[in-house]
Design a protein around this motif. Structure first.
Motif, PDB file in Angstrom:
ATOM      1  N   CYS A   1      -2.580  -8.512  -3.996  1.00  0.00           N
ATOM      2  CA  CYS A   1      -2.779  -7.302  -3.186  1.00  0.00           C
ATOM      3  C   CYS A   1      -3.380  -6.163  -3.995  1.00  0.00           C
ATOM      4  O   CYS A   1      -3.643  -5.094  -3.450  1.00  0.00           O
TER       5      CYS A   1
ATOM      6  N   GLU B   1      -6.219  -4.497  -2.456  1.00  0.00           N
ATOM      7  CA  GLU B   1      -6.037  -3.527  -1.369  1.00  0.00           C
ATOM      8  C   GLU B   1      -6.494  -2.120  -1.781  1.00  0.00           C
ATOM      9  O   GLU B   1      -6.790  -1.283  -0.938  1.00  0.00           O
TER      10      GLU B   1
ATOM     11  N   ARG C   1       0.832  -1.217   0.000  1.00  0.00           N
ATOM     12  CA  ARG C   1       0.000   0.000   0.000  1.00  0.00           C
ATOM     13  C   ARG C   1       0.861   1.259   0.000  1.00  0.00           C
ATOM     14  O   ARG C   1       0.560   2.236  -0.669  1.00  0.00           O
TER      15      ARG C   1
END
Ligand SMILES: [Mn+2]
Length: 315
Positions: free
Chosen positions: A235, A238, A203
């Motif tokens: 991911c 995310e 992130r």
């Protein structure tokens, strides 16, 4: 549609169920659900789960020799084109049946059952099985668990743009078998502390430009994170709920100088043509591209930015 699906199964004693390489939850859960369904409804048949790459949450494949495949019906699930099938021995089978929900790019089956409106292959299987239910074929709780999990994976728990009334109808019918909805949600979406920490680092690597979010991870950064490139690509979810992002992607270096991209977008920003122009593919709002140089990755990002601009001007 049920006849097209069931007659080849009735006619064959041996059945091999294939999936795509680097399988996702929909691919593996669909395999396990179909195996459970056939074994419950046709007790004399031998069903094998095919594949090389394992999927963490459901790491199951059978060892199968060529002779067995030669005597089998091959059913290939969740796979749009023949190059992606995870074991090319499907070619040995007597007959090939494709069951899929991706846009049609390759009718490789002798029998092709494709519904692009289904949000998951597991949803399409649920609909087929419920058709069979009318004439006495049953879906037991074990089979329902796999189907429900497959739908959860591909729809990110009923939130993707292709989630429809049919998805919810299918899920509702599965719930009637007594499956534990919370337990399945936990099995599908819980992660280890290590994965959580890796996701946090990914992130933090997000870069942003004009409606497009992107993360580029080279091999060194990936090994520092301590997760596989496949896990890192996952991911991409995310970033699902970031308002400013219209298109977002993660590019991971899979082998020296060769990147794979996992790309997502908001509903109005259809990306499968962009992916196709780099020899990738997928759904309207969820695509993958393989084997790009770093320069090509940057071109994908540039194209994504101009796609966002084009669509925003139209509105
Ligand atoms: Mn799928």
């Amino acid at each position: 549609m049920f006849t097209k699906f069931s007659v080849p199964i009735i006619e064959n004693q041996n059945i091999c169920i294939f999936r795509h390489s680097q399988p996702d939850g929909d691919a593996v859960c669909s395999q396990l659900a179909l195996k459970a369904w056939i074994e419950q409804n046709f007790r004399d048949k031998t069903v094998k789960i095919m594949g090389h790459d394992l999927f963490d949450a459901y790491p199951y494949v059978d060892e199968v020799d060529d002779e067995f495949i030669k005597s089998s019906l091959a059913i290939v699930l969740d796979t749009a084109n023949r190059e992606r099938i995870d074991d090319d021995r499907y070619k040995l089978a007597k007959k090939v049946m494709k069951i899929d929900h991706h846009p049609v790019v390759d009718d490789f089956g002798d029998i092709n059952i494709v519904n692009t409106r289904s949000a998951a292959t597991a949803e399409l299987l649920t609909i087929l099985f419920l058709d069979g239910d009318v004439i006495g074929y049953r879906v037991n709780e074990e089979c329902a668990k796999y189907l429900y999990a497959g739908i959860l994976y591909d729809t990110q728990s009923f939130t993707t743009s292709n989630t429809s009334q049919w998805t919810l109808n299918a899920a509702s019918s599965l719930a009637e078998t007594g499956i534990d909805i919370n337990q399945l949600y936990t099995k599908v979406f819980n992660k280890s502390l290590n994965s959580f920490n890796s996701a946090t680092k990914i992130r933090q690597k997000l870069q942003y430009s004009d409606g497009v979010g992107y993360v580029i991870m080279n091999a060194e950064e990936l090994s520092e994170l301590g997760i596989s490139p496949v896990e890192a690509k996952r991911c991409v979810s995310e970033f699902n709920n970031v308002d400013e992002l219209k298109i977002w992607l993660i590019a991971c270096e899979m082998a020296k100088g060769s990147f794979d991209i996992s790309m997502r977008s908001k509903k109005d920003y259809v990306i499968n043509e962009l992916a196709a122009s780099f020899n990738g593919g997928g759904h309207a709002n969820a695509c993958g591209i393989k084997g790009l140089s770093l320069a090509e990755v940057n071109n994908v990002i540039k194209e994504a930015i101009s796609l966002v601009k084009t669509i925003d001007i139209k509105d």
